[in-house]
Design an enzyme around this catalytic site. Structure first.
Site, PDB file in Angstrom:
ATOM      1  CB  THR A 131     -16.038  -0.791 -13.460  1.00 39.22           C
ATOM      2  OG1 THR A 131     -16.060  -1.896 -12.547  1.00 39.22           O
ATOM      3  CG2 THR A 131     -17.448  -0.538 -13.978  1.00 39.22           C
ATOM      4  CG  HIS A 161     -14.344  -0.579  -3.318  1.00 40.38           C
ATOM      5  ND1 HIS A 161     -14.118  -1.130  -4.562  1.00 40.38           N
ATOM      6  CD2 HIS A 161     -15.484  -1.182  -2.852  1.00 40.38           C
ATOM      7  CE1 HIS A 161     -15.079  -2.013  -4.844  1.00 40.38           C
ATOM      8  NE2 HIS A 161     -15.926  -2.051  -3.822  1.00 40.38           N
ATOM      9  CE1 TYR A 219      -4.344  -1.032  -0.401  1.00 45.43           C
ATOM     10  CE2 TYR A 219      -3.400  -2.958   0.668  1.00 45.43           C
ATOM     11  CZ  TYR A 219      -4.416  -2.361  -0.078  1.00 45.43           C
ATOM     12  OH  TYR A 219      -5.490  -3.115  -0.502  1.00 45.43           O
TER      13      TYR A 219
HETATM   14  C1  BJW Z   1     -10.611   1.305 -19.280  1.00 44.72           C
HETATM   15  C2  BJW Z   1      -9.434   2.022 -19.525  1.00 44.72           C
HETATM   16  C3  BJW Z   1      -9.570   3.307 -20.061  1.00 44.72           C
HETATM   17  C4  BJW Z   1      -8.869   0.130 -18.687  1.00 44.72           C
HETATM   18  N1  BJW Z   1     -10.806   3.794 -20.341  1.00 44.72           N
HETATM   19  N2  BJW Z   1     -11.804   1.787 -19.550  1.00 44.72           N
HETATM   20  C5  BJW Z   1     -21.668 -11.799  -5.150  1.00 44.72           C
HETATM   21  C6  BJW Z   1     -21.229 -12.677  -6.121  1.00 44.72           C
HETATM   22  C7  BJW Z   1     -19.893 -13.102  -6.131  1.00 44.72           C
HETATM   23  C8  BJW Z   1     -18.977 -12.643  -5.185  1.00 44.72           C
HETATM   24  C9  BJW Z   1     -19.417 -11.775  -4.224  1.00 44.72           C
HETATM   25  C10 BJW Z   1     -20.744 -11.357  -4.220  1.00 44.72           C
HETATM   26  N3  BJW Z   1     -20.892 -10.486  -3.174  1.00 44.72           N
HETATM   27  C11 BJW Z   1     -19.696 -10.342  -2.550  1.00 44.72           C
HETATM   28  C12 BJW Z   1     -18.786 -11.134  -3.138  1.00 44.72           C
HETATM   29  C13 BJW Z   1     -17.358 -11.272  -2.733  1.00 44.72           C
HETATM   30  C14 BJW Z   1     -16.464 -10.171  -3.218  1.00 44.72           C
HETATM   31  C15 BJW Z   1     -16.476 -10.171  -4.743  1.00 44.72           C
HETATM   32  O1  BJW Z   1     -17.103  -9.356  -5.387  1.00 44.72           O
HETATM   33  N4  BJW Z   1     -15.723 -11.066  -5.329  1.00 44.72           N
HETATM   34  C16 BJW Z   1     -15.659 -11.185  -6.796  1.00 44.72           C
HETATM   35  C17 BJW Z   1     -14.238 -10.794  -7.259  1.00 44.72           C
HETATM   36  C18 BJW Z   1     -16.031 -12.576  -7.184  1.00 44.72           C
HETATM   37  N5  BJW Z   1     -16.857  -8.868  -2.678  1.00 44.72           N
HETATM   38  C19 BJW Z   1     -16.456  -8.465  -1.477  1.00 44.72           C
HETATM   39  O2  BJW Z   1     -15.762  -9.166  -0.770  1.00 44.72           O
HETATM   40  C20 BJW Z   1     -16.944  -7.099  -1.014  1.00 44.72           C
HETATM   41  N6  BJW Z   1     -17.486  -7.213   0.305  1.00 44.72           N
HETATM   42  C21 BJW Z   1     -18.612  -7.857   0.564  1.00 44.72           C
HETATM   43  O3  BJW Z   1     -19.323  -8.311  -0.290  1.00 44.72           O
HETATM   44  O4  BJW Z   1     -18.891  -7.946   1.909  1.00 44.72           O
HETATM   45  C22 BJW Z   1     -20.011  -8.694   2.340  1.00 44.72           C
HETATM   46  C23 BJW Z   1     -20.119  -8.469   3.830  1.00 44.72           C
HETATM   47  C24 BJW Z   1     -21.305  -7.982   4.342  1.00 44.72           C
HETATM   48  C25 BJW Z   1     -21.401  -7.769   5.725  1.00 44.72           C
HETATM   49  C26 BJW Z   1     -20.330  -8.063   6.557  1.00 44.72           C
HETATM   50  C27 BJW Z   1     -19.144  -8.531   6.039  1.00 44.72           C
HETATM   51  C28 BJW Z   1     -19.030  -8.738   4.659  1.00 44.72           C
HETATM   52  C29 BJW Z   1     -15.781  -6.121  -0.903  1.00 44.72           C
HETATM   53  C30 BJW Z   1     -15.142  -5.842  -2.206  1.00 44.72           C
HETATM   54  C31 BJW Z   1     -13.897  -4.970  -2.001  1.00 44.72           C
HETATM   55  C32 BJW Z   1     -13.114  -4.813  -3.280  1.00 44.72           C
HETATM   56  N7  BJW Z   1     -11.833  -4.289  -2.971  1.00 44.72           N
HETATM   57  C33 BJW Z   1     -10.921  -3.976  -4.076  1.00 44.72           C
HETATM   58  C34 BJW Z   1      -9.589  -3.519  -3.436  1.00 44.72           C
HETATM   59  C35 BJW Z   1      -9.780  -2.113  -2.833  1.00 44.72           C
HETATM   60  C36 BJW Z   1      -8.582  -1.704  -2.059  1.00 44.72           C
HETATM   61  C37 BJW Z   1      -7.391  -1.450  -2.903  1.00 44.72           C
HETATM   62  O5  BJW Z   1      -7.423  -0.589  -3.797  1.00 44.72           O
HETATM   63  O6  BJW Z   1      -6.414  -2.128  -2.640  1.00 44.72           O
HETATM   64  O7  BJW Z   1     -11.466  -2.938  -4.885  1.00 44.72           O
HETATM   65  S1  BJW Z   1     -10.676  -5.315  -5.228  1.00 44.72           S
HETATM   66  C38 BJW Z   1     -10.539  -4.281  -6.647  1.00 44.72           C
HETATM   67  O8  BJW Z   1     -11.644  -4.572  -7.562  1.00 44.72           O
HETATM   68  C39 BJW Z   1     -10.756  -2.841  -6.148  1.00 44.72           C
HETATM   69  C40 BJW Z   1     -11.653  -2.276  -7.211  1.00 44.72           C
HETATM   70  O9  BJW Z   1     -12.354  -1.146  -6.713  1.00 44.72           O
HETATM   71  C41 BJW Z   1     -12.541  -3.445  -7.561  1.00 44.72           C
HETATM   72  C42 BJW Z   1     -13.221  -3.333  -8.886  1.00 44.72           C
HETATM   73  O10 BJW Z   1     -12.304  -3.343  -9.950  1.00 44.72           O
HETATM   74  P1  BJW Z   1     -12.519  -2.372 -11.179  1.00 44.72           P
HETATM   75  O11 BJW Z   1     -12.518  -0.988 -10.713  1.00 44.72           O
HETATM   76  O12 BJW Z   1     -13.681  -2.822 -11.968  1.00 44.72           O
HETATM   77  O13 BJW Z   1     -11.125  -2.591 -11.978  1.00 44.72           O
HETATM   78  P2  BJW Z   1     -10.721  -3.756 -13.008  1.00 44.72           P
HETATM   79  O14 BJW Z   1      -9.252  -3.744 -13.068  1.00 44.72           O
HETATM   80  O15 BJW Z   1     -11.403  -5.027 -12.682  1.00 44.72           O
HETATM   81  O16 BJW Z   1     -11.324  -3.267 -14.400  1.00 44.72           O
HETATM   82  C43 BJW Z   1     -10.846  -2.122 -15.077  1.00 44.72           C
HETATM   83  C44 BJW Z   1     -11.682  -1.918 -16.320  1.00 44.72           C
HETATM   84  O17 BJW Z   1     -11.288  -0.690 -16.922  1.00 44.72           O
HETATM   85  C45 BJW Z   1     -11.496  -3.012 -17.375  1.00 44.72           C
HETATM   86  O18 BJW Z   1     -12.788  -3.420 -17.816  1.00 44.72           O
HETATM   87  C46 BJW Z   1     -10.725  -2.312 -18.498  1.00 44.72           C
HETATM   88  O19 BJW Z   1     -11.066  -2.799 -19.796  1.00 44.72           O
HETATM   89  C47 BJW Z   1     -11.153  -0.874 -18.315  1.00 44.72           C
HETATM   90  N8  BJW Z   1     -10.216   0.162 -18.781  1.00 44.72           N
HETATM   91  N9  BJW Z   1      -8.363   1.330 -19.164  1.00 44.72           N
HETATM   92  C48 BJW Z   1     -11.888   3.065 -20.114  1.00 44.72           C
HETATM   93  N10 BJW Z   1      -8.486   4.137 -20.360  1.00 44.72           N
END
Ligand code: BJW
Length: 217
Positions: A173, A112, A65
């Site tokens: 996203t 987040h 981080y």
């Molecule tokens: C461009 C471009 C350009 C490139 N122009 N475009 C339901 C179903 C399945 C799983 C789950 C569910 N519910 C919950 C889950 C579990 C889990 C989850 O979702 N897992 C999946 C991966 C399967 N979720 C969680 O655990 C969440 N918590 C939760 O559900 O808690 C329940 C609970 C309730 C009550 C008590 C206790 C618990 C929390 C999720 C936290 C995510 N954290 C992260 C890290 C943040 C910290 C850090 O920065 O270190 O967040 S993971 C990471 O992914 C980060 C992002 O915000 C997040 C999303 O990613 P994002 O932003 O979409 O990025 P990419 O890289 O995936 O995509 C980039 C896109 O941009 C691409 O499409 C490119 O093509 C595009 N692009 N350049 C336009 N110039």
């Protein structure tokens, strides 16, 4: 869809809300998570972005981080961030880099967290130093890890914003992470139109730093 068709949709919308992801910041120099250049190609999420990882090896997690904080400190918002700041009522962002605020967006919901914030791992209090003065807990980055709940107020405000929107712009996203991705069907169910911008496979394809100024001008 052509940019002209999309512009007509934007022009007829009264309340535009944006949901942004890592692709929004890519042209500013912040790495995305997934894809060939993404952070998860080089690092395993379960070793760095979960509470279990932090319990196991807080030094390793902090090292990662601190590196990312350094990257973010050297990044500036781009024309797409600035165009959004002029055009949308609320930005809901999964990004933790604060670039929307730097670009002048006033109503930003960070679902987040923020990488520059530091929290107590045990009681969740905002911290300045490395240990919590009230409970003695260890400092952790102020972001939401896998398996952690999103900040409840941020989530409620996001759900309310998309329910109130007539257009949701979904920008840079993968839609792979929940519950953030759930905001898209929530918006549709409440009657909003959804317009997705991504490099490919979206309604508008291309880098958002180029598309957003044209779309929102
Ligand atoms: C461009 C471009 C350009 C490139 N122009 N475009 C339901 C179903 C399945 C799983 C789950 C569910 N519910 C919950 C889950 C579990 C889990 C989850 O979702 N897992 C999946 C991966 C399967 N979720 C969680 O655990 C969440 N918590 C939760 O559900 O808690 C329940 C609970 C309730 C009550 C008590 C206790 C618990 C929390 C999720 C936290 C995510 N954290 C992260 C890290 C943040 C910290 C850090 O920065 O270190 O967040 S993971 C990471 O992914 C980060 C992002 O915000 C997040 C999303 O990613 P994002 O932003 O979409 O990025 P990419 O890289 O995936 O995509 C980039 C896109 O941009 C691409 O499409 C490119 O093509 C595009 N692009 N350049 C336009 N110039």
């Amino acid at each position: 869809m052509t940019i002209d068709q999309a512009r007509k949709i934007v022009q007829s919308a009264r309340c535009i809300v944006a949901l942004t992801g890592a692709g929004m910041s890519a042209e500013s120099g912040v790495p995305t998570f997934r894809g060939s250049e993404g952070l998860w190609k080089k690092h395993r999420p379960e070793e760095l972005a979960t509470p279990e990882a932090f319990r196991r090896n807080p030094e390793l997690v902090w090292e990662w981080y601190e590196w990312r904080r350094g990257v973010v400190r050297n990044c500036q918002p781009h024309a797409g961030h600035r165009a959004l700041a002029q055009a949308v009522s609320t930005v809901i962002t999964q990004n933790v880099d604060g670039l929307h605020q730097l670009a002048g967006s006033r109503n930003v919901i960070e679902i987040h967290g923020n990488i520059m914030h530091t929290l107590c791992f045990d009681c969740g209090a905002d911290l300045e130093g490395m240990f919590c003065e009230s409970c003695g807990g260890r400092a952790r980055p102020g972001v939401v890890w896998f398996g952690e709940a999103l900040p409840p107020l941020a989530w409620e405000a996001s759900a309310a914003a998309v329910r109130n929107a007539d257009l949701l712009l979904v920008i840079g996203t993968s839609g792979a992470v929940y519950p953030a991705a759930q905001l898209i069907p929530l918006a549709r169910a409440a009657g909003a139109q959804v317009l997705a911008l991504n490099l490919k496979g979206a309604d508008l394809n291309g880098p958002c730093g180029e598309i957003l100024p044209k779309l929102l001008q």
